[in-house]
Design an enzyme around this catalytic site. Structure first.
Site, PDB file in Angstrom:
ATOM      1  N   GLU A 173       0.627  -1.423  -0.316  1.00 13.29           N
ATOM      2  CA  GLU A 173       0.228   0.092  -0.476  1.00 13.29           C
ATOM      3  C   GLU A 173       0.912   1.462  -0.218  1.00 13.29           C
ATOM      4  O   GLU A 173       0.701   1.835   1.213  1.00 13.29           O
ATOM      5  CB  GLU A 173      -1.255  -0.313   1.131  1.00 13.29           C
ATOM      6  N   GLU A 353      -5.349  -8.603   0.998  1.00 16.10           N
ATOM      7  CA  GLU A 353      -6.479  -8.172   2.019  1.00 16.10           C
ATOM      8  C   GLU A 353      -7.570  -8.403   1.906  1.00 16.10           C
ATOM      9  O   GLU A 353      -8.334  -7.405   0.811  1.00 16.10           O
ATOM     10  CB  GLU A 353      -5.510  -7.116   2.687  1.00 16.10           C
TER      11      GLU A 353
HETATM   12  C1  FCB Z   1      -4.691  -1.849   5.376  1.00 14.12           C
HETATM   13  C2  FCB Z   1      -3.112  -2.193   6.042  1.00 14.12           C
HETATM   14  C3  FCB Z   1      -3.174  -3.745   7.065  1.00 14.12           C
HETATM   15  C4  FCB Z   1      -3.988  -3.476   8.145  1.00 14.12           C
HETATM   16  C5  FCB Z   1      -5.496  -3.222   7.302  1.00 14.12           C
HETATM   17  C6  FCB Z   1      -6.951  -3.199   8.295  1.00 14.12           C
HETATM   18  O1  FCB Z   1      -4.250  -0.604   4.903  1.00 14.12           O
HETATM   19  O2  FCB Z   1      -2.098  -3.334   5.009  1.00 14.12           O
HETATM   20  O3  FCB Z   1      -2.068  -3.737   7.818  1.00 14.12           O
HETATM   21  O4  FCB Z   1      -3.554  -2.170   9.155  1.00 14.12           O
HETATM   22  O5  FCB Z   1      -5.322  -2.528   6.274  1.00 14.12           O
END
Ligand code: FCB
Length: 446
Positions: A173, A353
């Site tokens: 990110e 994620e």
């Molecule tokens: C993302 C991050 C991860 C976690 C999630 C909830 O932005 O990559 O580390 O904090 O959000």
């Protein structure tokens, strides 16, 4: 005598689909002083009064550094096929440069061996925000040199662990580093400087490209970036909202996708930043060639859509989770996955994620009933399945997160795990969602 009918999930995923879960080093490992680890910017930031809720730090976190064997067993019990984790740069190079710290490498080697022994495929992220403090002191990501330091560190990892890691992710990110680290300042290093922010964006992408190059020079393995993408919808039917949403999309998505996948920064964003901006001035000849070195896989992280008003602000259209920035909109998963394939071609995708925080507590019977997480994941998996059916080459899906953990500026207040962590005792309890996910994996579908 009738045979038992095998359970059949109505939405079946392709054979061999990579069911997984995700974590990151600073959020779970703890042991911040063990075995020669150096300081990271998150150690500094979390110790600074007022920066993190309740003054929480990652000093102990989920104590995974000491309990990784139990956590590996837990992953095996869930039936995970893929585990996406990150390597703490300050464990490998305590000062951000120079010879690697053997004890740091050994930890990840043991972790990787444990994954292989249990039949779980590792996916290793090289940078999940824990920059060595020494590099921050030398300018951090505002300094072009940090991209070259990152490439050296990446090469060290490829040489040391390349035989055990089939897939590497470069930078987690970059957008969050830009927006939270350098615009709002609520993440480390806590700056509020738009000019610096977009220069940082460029250097993070350069770092990504240099690491891709380093992998090609060192050996086999797949590599790609991990991007959090937000579908940006106009908040109403006006042409103004449509135009505002388009530019918003430039800053949220195309600024990170285009250079890697097309070798160009989006014109509208560059024009908006201005030719004299530090970022535009900081793009050297040849940088975009480096940044657009062909990748093998694109890691997509999806949490929320953004609705953009005619004035360029944002609006709420769906219920939010405990994270005020997150609107729950499973359709967004379908939209973002199909959009990437439509606009950039059939590059293999992994979702690294997806998840939400829920107000989990241990009931009198000792269980944790996170029904909200089960519904959320079921709906998002259904959307991902529809994207697959419509031609998106989606290989795997990782829930954020395996364990409750240190959620950055929110400290330990938000619980994002499939597995509950009792921080007082470090006991792990499988939540209802973990039991549910185990059957999803066993059935290869929902
Ligand atoms: C993302 C991050 C991860 C976690 C999630 C909830 O932005 O990559 O580390 O904090 O959000």
């Amino acid at each position: 005598m009738s045979m038992p009918t095998p359970r059949r999930a109505p939405l079946r995923f392709p054979a061999g689909f990579g069911w997984g879960a995700s974590t990151s080093a600073y959020q779970i490992e703890g042991a911040t002083k063990d075995d020669g680890r150096g300081e990271s910017i998150w150690d500094t930031f979390s110790r600074t009064p007022g920066r993190v809720r309740n003054g929480d730090t990652g000093d102990v976190a989920a104590d995974h550094y000491h309990r990784y064997r139990d956590d590996l067993d837990l992953m095996r019990d869930l039936g995970l096929r893929s585990y996406r984790f990150s390597i703490a740069w300050p464990r490998i190079q305590p000062d951000g440069t120079g010879a690697p710290n053997q004890r740091g490498l050994d930890f990840y080697r043991r972790l990787l061996d444990g994954l292989h022994e249990r039949g779980i495929t590792p996916m290793a992220t090289l940078f999940h925000w824990d920059l060595p403090q020494a590099l921050q002191d030398a300018g951090g990501w505002e300094s072009r040199d940090t991209a070259y330091r990152f490439a050296e560190y990446a090469e060290t990892m490829f040489r040391a662990l390349g035989d055990r890691v089939p897939t590497w992710l470069t930078v987690n990110e970059p957008k969050t580093v830009v927006q939270n680290g350098y615009l709002s300042g609520h993440h480390a290093p806590g700056r509020q400087d738009p000019e610096a922010a977009y220069l940082v964006a460029h250097h993070l992408q350069l770092a990504h490209g240099l690491a891709v190059r380093a992998l090609r020079a060192t050996g086999p393995g797949r590599i790609g970036p991990a991007l959090n993408l937000h579908p940006c919808y106009p908040a109403d039917d006006s042409p103004e909202a449509a135009a505002a949403a388009r530019l918003y999309d430039g800053y949220e998505n195309r600024l990170y996708l285009d250079p890697v996948l097309t070798g160009r920064y989006p014109h509208d964003v560059l024009a908006d930043l201005g030719a004299q901006s530090r970022m535009v001035q900081g793009i050297a000849d040849g940088d975009l060639e480096v940044i657009s070195a062909p990748i093998d896989i694109l890691a997509v992280q999806y949490y929320t859509p953004i609705y953009v008003t005619a004035q360029g602000g944002t609006a709420r259209r769906h219920p939010t989770s405990e994270a005020e920035w997150q609107q729950i909109h499973p359709e967004g998963m379908y939209d973002i996955l199909t959009r990437v394939t439509r606009d950039y071609g059939p590059i293999p995708i992994t979702v690294t994620e997806n998840g939400l925080p829920t107000p989990d507590t241990v009931g009198t019977d000792g269980t944790v009933d996170d029904a909200g997480r089960v519904a959320f994941l079921r709906d998002h998996l259904a959307a991902a399945h529809r994207a697959l059916t419509d031609g998106v080459p989606l290989e795997s899906f990782h829930v954020w997160s395996l364990l409750d953990n240190f959620e950055w500026a929110e400290g330990y207040d938000q619980r994002w795990g499939l597995v509950y962590v009792d921080y007082a005792t470090q006991r792990r309890i499988l939540k209802r969602s973990a039991h549910w996910y185990r059957t999803v994996i066993a059935d290869n579908g929902i």
